[in-house]
Every structure is written in C-alpha cells, then in structure tokens.
Design an enzyme around this catalytic site. Structure first.
Site, PDB file in Angstrom:
ATOM      1  N   ASP A  93      24.480  45.312 -23.979  1.00  0.00           N
ATOM      2  CA  ASP A  93      23.356  45.829 -24.764  1.00  0.00           C
ATOM      3  C   ASP A  93      23.854  47.006 -25.600  1.00  0.00           C
ATOM      4  O   ASP A  93      24.860  47.635 -25.279  1.00  0.00           O
ATOM      5  CB  ASP A  93      22.202  46.279 -23.863  1.00  0.00           C
ATOM      6  CG  ASP A  93      20.975  46.700 -24.679  1.00  0.00           C
ATOM      7  OD1 ASP A  93      20.531  45.922 -25.540  1.00  0.00           O
ATOM      8  OD2 ASP A  93      20.478  47.821 -24.487  1.00  0.00           O
ATOM      9  N   SER A  94      23.101  47.287 -26.658  1.00  0.00           N
ATOM     10  CA  SER A  94      23.456  48.439 -27.488  1.00  0.00           C
ATOM     11  C   SER A  94      23.282  49.747 -26.710  1.00  0.00           C
ATOM     12  O   SER A  94      23.864  50.762 -27.071  1.00  0.00           O
ATOM     13  CB  SER A  94      22.548  48.470 -28.714  1.00  0.00           C
ATOM     14  OG  SER A  94      21.198  48.537 -28.291  1.00  0.00           O
ATOM     15  N   TYR A 148      21.022  49.897 -32.497  1.00  0.00           N
ATOM     16  CA  TYR A 148      21.502  48.864 -33.417  1.00  0.00           C
ATOM     17  C   TYR A 148      20.368  48.401 -34.343  1.00  0.00           C
ATOM     18  O   TYR A 148      20.614  47.841 -35.403  1.00  0.00           O
ATOM     19  CB  TYR A 148      21.974  47.628 -32.640  1.00  0.00           C
ATOM     20  CG  TYR A 148      23.357  47.695 -32.036  1.00  0.00           C
ATOM     21  CD1 TYR A 148      24.055  48.898 -31.884  1.00  0.00           C
ATOM     22  CD2 TYR A 148      23.971  46.525 -31.606  1.00  0.00           C
ATOM     23  CE1 TYR A 148      25.313  48.916 -31.302  1.00  0.00           C
ATOM     24  CE2 TYR A 148      25.225  46.539 -31.032  1.00  0.00           C
ATOM     25  CZ  TYR A 148      25.899  47.732 -30.880  1.00  0.00           C
ATOM     26  OH  TYR A 148      27.145  47.736 -30.311  1.00  0.00           O
ATOM     27  N   GLY A 149      19.130  48.615 -33.893  1.00  0.00           N
ATOM     28  CA  GLY A 149      17.969  48.006 -34.542  1.00  0.00           C
ATOM     29  C   GLY A 149      17.795  48.376 -35.998  1.00  0.00           C
ATOM     30  O   GLY A 149      17.146  47.647 -36.750  1.00  0.00           O
ATOM     31  N   CYS A 197      20.390  41.872 -25.679  1.00  0.00           N
ATOM     32  CA  CYS A 197      19.913  42.730 -26.764  1.00  0.00           C
ATOM     33  C   CYS A 197      19.404  41.785 -27.845  1.00  0.00           C
ATOM     34  O   CYS A 197      20.153  40.923 -28.323  1.00  0.00           O
ATOM     35  CB  CYS A 197      21.081  43.562 -27.290  1.00  0.00           C
ATOM     36  SG  CYS A 197      20.709  44.541 -28.747  1.00  0.00           S
ATOM     37  N   ASN A 198      18.139  41.930 -28.197  1.00  0.00           N
ATOM     38  CA  ASN A 198      17.569  41.040 -29.209  1.00  0.00           C
ATOM     39  C   ASN A 198      18.218  41.231 -30.562  1.00  0.00           C
ATOM     40  O   ASN A 198      18.413  40.291 -31.313  1.00  0.00           O
ATOM     41  CB  ASN A 198      16.068  41.289 -29.336  1.00  0.00           C
ATOM     42  CG  ASN A 198      15.327  40.800 -28.120  1.00  0.00           C
ATOM     43  OD1 ASN A 198      14.889  39.674 -28.070  1.00  0.00           O
ATOM     44  ND2 ASN A 198      15.217  41.638 -27.100  1.00  0.00           N
ATOM     45  N   THR A 199      18.522  42.487 -30.880  1.00  0.00           N
ATOM     46  CA  THR A 199      19.088  42.774 -32.196  1.00  0.00           C
ATOM     47  C   THR A 199      20.450  42.100 -32.325  1.00  0.00           C
ATOM     48  O   THR A 199      20.751  41.459 -33.341  1.00  0.00           O
ATOM     49  CB  THR A 199      19.209  44.299 -32.389  1.00  0.00           C
ATOM     50  OG1 THR A 199      17.965  44.891 -32.033  1.00  0.00           O
ATOM     51  CG2 THR A 199      19.553  44.645 -33.810  1.00  0.00           C
ATOM     52  N   CYS A 255      12.318  43.173 -27.477  1.00  0.00           N
ATOM     53  CA  CYS A 255      13.371  44.196 -27.390  1.00  0.00           C
ATOM     54  C   CYS A 255      13.482  44.588 -25.922  1.00  0.00           C
ATOM     55  O   CYS A 255      12.463  44.817 -25.258  1.00  0.00           O
ATOM     56  CB  CYS A 255      13.020  45.401 -28.242  1.00  0.00           C
ATOM     57  SG  CYS A 255      14.150  46.794 -27.986  1.00  0.00           S
ATOM     58  N   THR A 256      14.720  44.658 -25.469  1.00  0.00           N
ATOM     59  CA  THR A 256      14.942  44.870 -24.028  1.00  0.00           C
ATOM     60  C   THR A 256      14.540  46.266 -23.562  1.00  0.00           C
ATOM     61  O   THR A 256      14.412  46.502 -22.368  1.00  0.00           O
ATOM     62  CB  THR A 256      16.416  44.635 -23.693  1.00  0.00           C
ATOM     63  OG1 THR A 256      17.205  45.464 -24.547  1.00  0.00           O
ATOM     64  CG2 THR A 256      16.783  43.190 -23.892  1.00  0.00           C
ATOM     65  N   HIS A 257      14.354  47.172 -24.485  1.00  0.00           N
ATOM     66  CA  HIS A 257      13.917  48.521 -24.095  1.00  0.00           C
ATOM     67  C   HIS A 257      12.420  48.571 -23.762  1.00  0.00           C
ATOM     68  O   HIS A 257      11.968  49.468 -23.071  1.00  0.00           O
ATOM     69  CB  HIS A 257      14.146  49.521 -25.230  1.00  0.00           C
ATOM     70  CG  HIS A 257      15.572  49.947 -25.388  1.00  0.00           C
ATOM     71  ND1 HIS A 257      16.569  49.090 -25.757  1.00  0.00           N
ATOM     72  CD2 HIS A 257      16.154  51.163 -25.234  1.00  0.00           C
ATOM     73  CE1 HIS A 257      17.711  49.751 -25.831  1.00  0.00           C
ATOM     74  NE2 HIS A 257      17.491  51.016 -25.518  1.00  0.00           N
TER      75      HIS A 257
END
Ligand code: DGL
Length: 281
Positions: A17-18, A49-50, A80-82, A199-201
């Site tokens: 992930d970022s 990264y988004g 990470c979706n981005t 988004c994983t956050h």
C-alpha cells in the site's frame, strides 16, 4: 531497469500500500488465511498516491512490487485502490512477462465490484475514493464489464487519506469532511442505495461514515471481500499457492522511519510488530 536476481524458493505473500491503509486489508486477509507468511510494504515516505499522476503511481508501484519479488514473494496484492487503478494493468501486461511470467500481482478493484450486482436494488451505485482512483474511471469501467445496467457515480475525497494518515479519524475535525464528501456524492445521484469505500484507508473513518450516510444506503468496505477473493484465488491456483510459504508470520517494511510506522500503525493493528526501513528506487 536494473538487473534483478529473484529468489526461486517459495516465499511470503506481499501486500503493498502507499501507506497504512492496506493494513485494513492485511488484517482481514490474515483473519481468513492465518497460515501464510506475509510481508507488508508501506511506501509511507511518498504517500499519498491519490493525488499523483498515472506515470508516478506506476513507477512507484513497480518499484514496490519489484522489491517484494526480491524479498521472495511470488504473489503480491496491491492493497491500494490508487495503485490498482493506475498501475496494475500496466505491470501485468508490460513488466511481469519480462520480470518473471510465473509471478502474480493482483489488485483490489475487481474483487470489490464482483459483488456489487448482488447488493444494489436501485442499480445506482456510488464510489468514494481518492482523486486518482475516481479520475481513472476504473470503478465504472470494471462495474460495467460485469453489470452494464448499473449507474455508477464517483466522488473524490481528497482529504480523507490525510485525515487518517495523521491519526485524526476519530476526532471532531474529521466530521466536516466526512459529511461534505457524502453529501457531494448523494447530490449527484439521489437514487444511490450502495456506496463502495474505494480506498483502503476509509474503513478507519467507518464510524463517522455510518453516522452521516443516510439510513438505507449500504456501505461496502473492501477488507473481507479481498480476503475471500484471495482465498478463492489460491484454491483455483495451486501452482501459485504452492509458492507461498505457510509459517503464520507477518513482517513489515516502510519507506518512512521505523518509529513513525510503529506509532501510526498502532491505529490499525492491535499487536506488537517488527518493522524494517527500506528505500525504493
Ligand atoms: N490507500 C490508497 C487507496 O486505497 C490511497 C492512499 C493514497 O492516496 O496514497 O487508494
């Protein structure tokens, strides 16, 4: 690209992930598949990264994937979706055939959208995600491949990742931006009955998102979907599963300082962890 020497022995599953967000995915994966070994890599020094361009996200993600391969991983999850939106396809098509066609990189968008058709009644789905993921149009494209009848509306939430990364998710100041992005989304389409947290956050903001999301709208977080999808994947691909060691362990790497990672990751994890600082290039 530099010359690579990749260990051929089986190794851990890599989770990238970022920043810290992928820890929400890792946690669910480890709950469902505790027997495997894992390495988590957070590019915390270069998050978020988004808001970065396609080229930069691709370059950074490729560096991270390559490093995880060098550490012995045969399978890497882009948690990470981005990175999944902007780099996955290019890495699978352009880089894996050259690096090692037998290694695999999987993303989080496809497993998330697969379930959507069974969840929405109104056939109007919303996506809350980073500006990069929204701009990539990956969610509408992937949803339409499976469910052409679903109308997909996205809304970027540029401040949610910084709020989570700075450990402000539980504080009052976060409320304003949680309310704002939800109402922006719903003002674009008031028939939405299902909202993907792309988004994983965002699971870290879930209590506030639930508070401000109107009743009757279903919120879809990714962790369990990704874990189940990985389990299915490993069952369908014994040749990849056999390359993943089973020692029930997890180690962590960060491009930031080890102290900072341990401090911030404590919002996501309830165990003591060992962290190693690495640089990516
Ligand atoms: N966790 C990343 C995602 O799922 C976003 C964080 C970032 O912007 O770096 O999209």
């Amino acid at each position: 690209m530099k010359e690579l020497t990749l260990p051929s022995n089986p190794g851990p599953i890599g989770v990238f992930d970022s920043g810290y967000g992928g820890l929400t995915i890792l946690q669910k994966i480890r709950e469902l598949l505790p027997q495997y070994d894992y390495i988590y890599l957070g590019d915390n020094a270069r998050t978020p990264y988004g808001t970065r361009s396609f080229e930069v996200v691709y370059e950074f993600t490729l560096q991270a994937v390559t490093r995880l391969f060098e550490m012995g991983c045969h399978l890497v999850i882009l948690a990470c979706n981005t990175a999944s939106a902007k780099a996955l396809r290019s890495i699978q098509m352009n880089n894996l055939p050259i690096i090692d066609p037998k290694r695999r990189v999987l993303g989080v968008i496809r497993p998330t959208v697969e379930i959507i058709g069974q969840l929405t009644q109104s056939r109007h789905v919303g996506v809350l995600a980073t500006p990069g993921t929204i701009k990539s149009e990956s969610y509408p494209m992937e949803i339409h491949k499976l469910y052409p009848d679903i109308q997909v509306t996205g809304n970027a939430c540029p401040l949610w990742v910084p709020i989570v990364e700075s450990n402000e998710a539980g504080n009052e100041g976060a409320d304003y931006f949680v309310r704002k992005y939800i109402s922006e989304l719903l003002s674009k389409d008031n028939q939405i009955d299902t909202v993907i947290l792309g988004c994983t956050h965002y699971p870290l903001l879930l209590p506030k998102i639930q508070q401000y999301m109107p009743a009757g709208i279903r919120i879809v977080a990714q962790g369990e979907l990704i874990a189940q999808s990985l389990k299915n994947y490993l069952m369908r691909h014994p040749e990849i599963a056999s390359q993943c060691t089973q020692g029930n362990s997890c180690s962590y790497c960060t491009t930031e300082s080890e102290e900072k990672f341990i401090e911030s990751a404590s919002a996501f994890l309830s165990e003591n962890i060992n962290v190693q600082h690495i640089t990516l290039e």
